[in-house]
Scaffold this motif. Structure first.
Motif, mmCIF file in Angstrom:
data_model
loop_
_atom_site.group_PDB
_atom_site.id
_atom_site.type_symbol
_atom_site.label_atom_id
_atom_site.label_comp_id
_atom_site.label_asym_id
_atom_site.label_seq_id
_atom_site.Cartn_x
_atom_site.Cartn_y
_atom_site.Cartn_z
ATOM 1 N N ASN A 134 50.285 36.603 47.084
ATOM 2 C CA ASN A 134 49.461 37.637 47.698
ATOM 3 C C ASN A 134 49.721 39.021 47.109
ATOM 4 O OD1 ASN A 134 49.084 39.172 50.950
ATOM 5 N ND2 ASN A 134 47.466 38.528 49.557
ATOM 6 N N PHE A 135 50.844 39.170 46.427
ATOM 7 C CA PHE A 135 51.185 40.438 45.786
ATOM 8 C C PHE A 135 51.098 40.322 44.259
ATOM 9 C CE2 PHE A 135 52.614 41.076 49.986
ATOM 10 C CZ PHE A 135 52.743 42.434 50.204
ATOM 11 N N ILE A 136 51.811 39.394 43.683
ATOM 12 C CA ILE A 136 51.885 39.280 42.222
ATOM 13 C C ILE A 136 50.524 38.965 41.614
ATOM 14 C CG2 ILE A 136 53.006 38.116 40.301
ATOM 15 C CD1 ILE A 136 54.997 39.664 41.946
ATOM 16 N N TYR A 137 49.871 37.941 42.108
ATOM 17 C CA TYR A 137 48.567 37.538 41.562
ATOM 18 C C TYR A 137 47.515 38.620 41.800
ATOM 19 C CZ TYR A 137 44.500 34.598 40.546
ATOM 20 O OH TYR A 137 43.340 34.093 40.005
ATOM 21 N N THR A 138 47.583 39.253 42.975
ATOM 22 C CA THR A 138 46.600 40.268 43.353
ATOM 23 C C THR A 138 46.520 41.405 42.349
ATOM 24 O OG1 THR A 138 46.841 39.773 45.709
ATOM 25 C CG2 THR A 138 46.003 41.961 45.143
ATOM 26 N N PHE A 139 47.642 41.755 41.737
ATOM 27 C CA PHE A 139 47.686 42.927 40.868
ATOM 28 C C PHE A 139 47.788 42.628 39.375
ATOM 29 C CE2 PHE A 139 49.404 44.491 44.948
ATOM 30 C CZ PHE A 139 48.513 45.525 45.176
ATOM 31 N N PHE A 140 48.432 41.557 38.999
ATOM 32 C CA PHE A 140 48.882 41.479 37.613
ATOM 33 C C PHE A 140 48.388 40.297 36.799
ATOM 34 C CE2 PHE A 140 51.980 44.388 39.553
ATOM 35 C CZ PHE A 140 51.773 45.469 38.706
ATOM 36 N N THR A 141 47.479 39.489 37.303
ATOM 37 C CA THR A 141 46.813 38.545 36.414
ATOM 38 C C THR A 141 45.951 39.338 35.429
ATOM 39 O OG1 THR A 141 44.931 38.336 37.923
ATOM 40 C CG2 THR A 141 46.730 36.738 38.165
ATOM 41 N N GLU A 142 45.534 38.685 34.367
ATOM 42 C CA GLU A 142 44.739 39.376 33.357
ATOM 43 C C GLU A 142 43.495 40.011 33.954
ATOM 44 O OE1 GLU A 142 42.619 38.424 29.011
ATOM 45 O OE2 GLU A 142 43.652 36.848 30.143
ATOM 46 N N LYS A 143 42.795 39.265 34.804
ATOM 47 C CA LYS A 143 41.568 39.776 35.430
ATOM 48 C C LYS A 143 41.859 40.885 36.431
ATOM 49 C CE LYS A 143 39.812 37.405 38.778
ATOM 50 N NZ LYS A 143 39.140 36.345 39.574
ATOM 51 N N ASN A 144 42.812 40.671 37.326
ATOM 52 C CA ASN A 144 43.087 41.648 38.377
ATOM 53 C C ASN A 144 43.760 42.905 37.843
ATOM 54 O OD1 ASN A 144 41.946 39.953 40.246
ATOM 55 N ND2 ASN A 144 43.885 39.102 40.952
#
Length: 549
Positions: free
Chosen positions: A454-464
């Motif tokens: 809910n924190f890591i994926y939300t901000f730091f994937t290539e798309k996000n």
């Protein structure tokens, strides 16, 4: 998402949790509608719990809102509930599903519904209702706003794209058994179902209500501890205790959301006894008043937010592409002073992305020091001995954010960085942000569900990373973020997230973590068992409240 404490059924539910799964915010002439149940006599004898709400929520339907959750958290149930077991701590317990199992490959979830749970129209909750609810969210005709909690289900993409008339991965086994198959393993899946997005609706009631579901009290049916009885737009919303609630009737008669946009008005209403709780987030300037007031200081209930305040650094805007510059900015912000000035010290500094209380939180991360001299040295090494011009953006009509940005401006001036504060209206701010071109900005994020994703994926994937204007690029780390989502080994998964976090914050200096805040409420002396939701949301379940007048 959240909190549903069950006065009579919680003990049983907690026991179920041990075996359940294995391997989770009065216009003149405003219209008023109410259900026929309102005409049962005088309300003077009814015991009420009155909560201020700063804006009319518009709907109780979680397919239509991602902001206002007080109604769904009290009117509806979810298969699984996330309850507050201690300040800032949560636990997943059975809701409408008494038990559930997960296949060894992490793809198939089988939920066994509790028998005898009723909707407020008297119908029993069945697997067909759960299927209908989730499929409705994915149906493109619904234009659902919370599809991201379901888009990992097999066939969800085809359903959302209008390529299928139903969701292939949701299967009704029998009246009390539902099977959900995912495209890939997804560790936070059950935790996501415990958010308001996972609220279960009565199929028959929704079809009969049409576009009035979640708006018209007479047509809005849930299975939760309170039923919608009256809605006077921009004035108040009244919910009545549901006598036949499966977990036992609430210990008071009516939950009233009183629309009070102005914080000072809310404080006066509270002190006059017209509302029963004051949320200090509405006016943090009131905290010293309440803490020094002999009448109120012992009636403050607090708990940590499972959330983090941070500064986004847009790496596509030079010189922020240089990690030495980003590290200099990290060390140049006096976070302790900011916390003291703006929030009366009610919180704690954080040094990562995941806040205390979140599953996977790492308390051993290195501390980011306040060290302006070291920051100056880094800037000189990066070729900016005299500093540089730095723009920060914010929404207009946000005085607290402006004050924060002025503190940032003052701190960075000490290392030669000249900060310009640009204010944009809301639509422009978010419109530019999603293109990746918004200047750096201050913001916050609180947990929707208790998982690092809910924190890591939300901000730091290539798309996000682009859509939130971080423009962080680290192919290895971004692949690890994707990989962590599908890991089935919990220890390996958390270790991976902690490695990702350390790299992003301490090696790559991709954002500036600031602090986690405490959430303070002041309650009337007759309000008992008031618990701050584990994630620090103002919206929460009020089922466990007791009123002793």
């Amino acid at each position: 998402m959240k909190k549903k404490l069950i006065a009579l059924g919680l003990v049983v539910a907690m026991l179920f949790a041990l075996t359940a799964c294995g391997g989770s915010n009065g216009d003149e002439g405003a219209s008023s509608t109410s259900s026929s149940s309102e005409a049962t006599g005088s309300t003077a004898e009814k015991v009420q719990f009155v909560v201020p709400y700063d804006e009319d929520p518009g709907t109780a339907d979680v397919a239509k809102t991602t902001e206002f959750y007080a109604l769904p958290l009290n009117m509806f149930d979810r298969l699984v509930e996330s309850v507050t077991v201690a300040p800032g701590k949560s636990e997943l317990v059975p809701g409408l599903a008494e038990t559930w199992e997960v296949s060894d490959d992490g793809l198939v979830y089988t939920f066994h519904l509790r028998k005898g749970a009723l909707f407020q129209n008297g119908d029993e909750v069945k697997a067909e209702d759960v299927y209908f609810t989730f499929d409705r969210m994915l149906d493109p005709a619904t234009e659902g706003l919370n599809t991201d909690f379901f888009d990992m289900i097999s066939g969800a993409e085809a359903r959302m794209n209008g390529e299928a008339d139903s969701t292939e991965g949701i299967k009704i086994v029998d009246d009390y058994t539902l099977e959900i198959t995912l495209d890939e393993p997804f560790g936070p899946f059950v935790a996501g179902l415990a958010t308001p997005a996972g609220s279960v609706y009565c199929k028959k009631a929704v079809l009969e209500a049409g576009d009035q579901f979640g708006i018209d009290p007479a047509l809005t049916v849930g299975s939760g501890p309170f039923k919608l009885a009256e809605w006077t737009v921009n004035d108040k919303i009244v919910l009545e205790a549901f006598d036949n609630y499966w977990g036992g009737r609430a210990q008071y008669d009516e939950l009233v959301l009183k629309i009070v946009p102005d914080a000072e008005t809310a404080r006066m209403l509270f002190e006059s006894g017209e509302i029963d709780v004051f949320n200090c987030d509405m006016a943090r300037s009131q905290i010293p008043y309440f803490e020094s007031n002999d009448k109120w200081k012992e009636l403050i209930v607090s708990g940590p937010r499972v959330g983090v305040y941070y500064i986004c650094l847009n790496q596509s805007i030079e010189p922020l592409g240089d990690v030495r510059v980003r590290k200099a900015l990290q060390m140049a912000i006096d976070r302790e002073n900011m916390l003291a000035q703006m929030f009366y010290g009610k919180g704690q500094l954080v040094n990562g992305i995941m806040p205390p209380g979140l599953y996977g939180y790492n308390s051993d991360l290195p501390e980011i020091p306040y060290d302006p001299e070291a920051a100056k040295a880094l800037l000189a090494e990066a070729g900016y001995p005299d500093g540089f011009a730095f723009e920060v953006a914010q929404e207009t009509d946000s005085p607290n954010t402006l004050k924060i940005n002025e503190i940032i401006q003052s701190d960075l001036a000490k290392i030669g960085v000249d900060v310009t504060i640009t204010q944009l209206d809301e639509s422009t701010f978010f419109g530019i942000r999603k293109t990746g071109e918004l200047p750096s900005y201050y913001s916050s994020w609180s947990a929707d569900f208790n998982d690092p994703d809910n924190f890591i994926y939300t901000f730091f994937t290539e798309k996000n990373a682009v859509s939130r204007s971080f423009n962080y690029v680290n192919a290895d780390i971004q692949q690890k973020i994707e990989d962590a989502r599908i890991m089935t080994n919990a220890e390996e998964r958390i270790a991976t997230y902690q490695e990702i976090e350390k790299t992003i914050v301490h090696d790559d200096a991709a954002w500036i973590p600031l602090f986690e805040l405490d959430h303070l409420f002041v309650v009337q002396p007759y309000v008992k068992n008031y618990t701050v939701a584990w994630n620090g949301w103002s919206d929460q379940s009020y089922y466990s409240i007791q009123i002793e007048k």
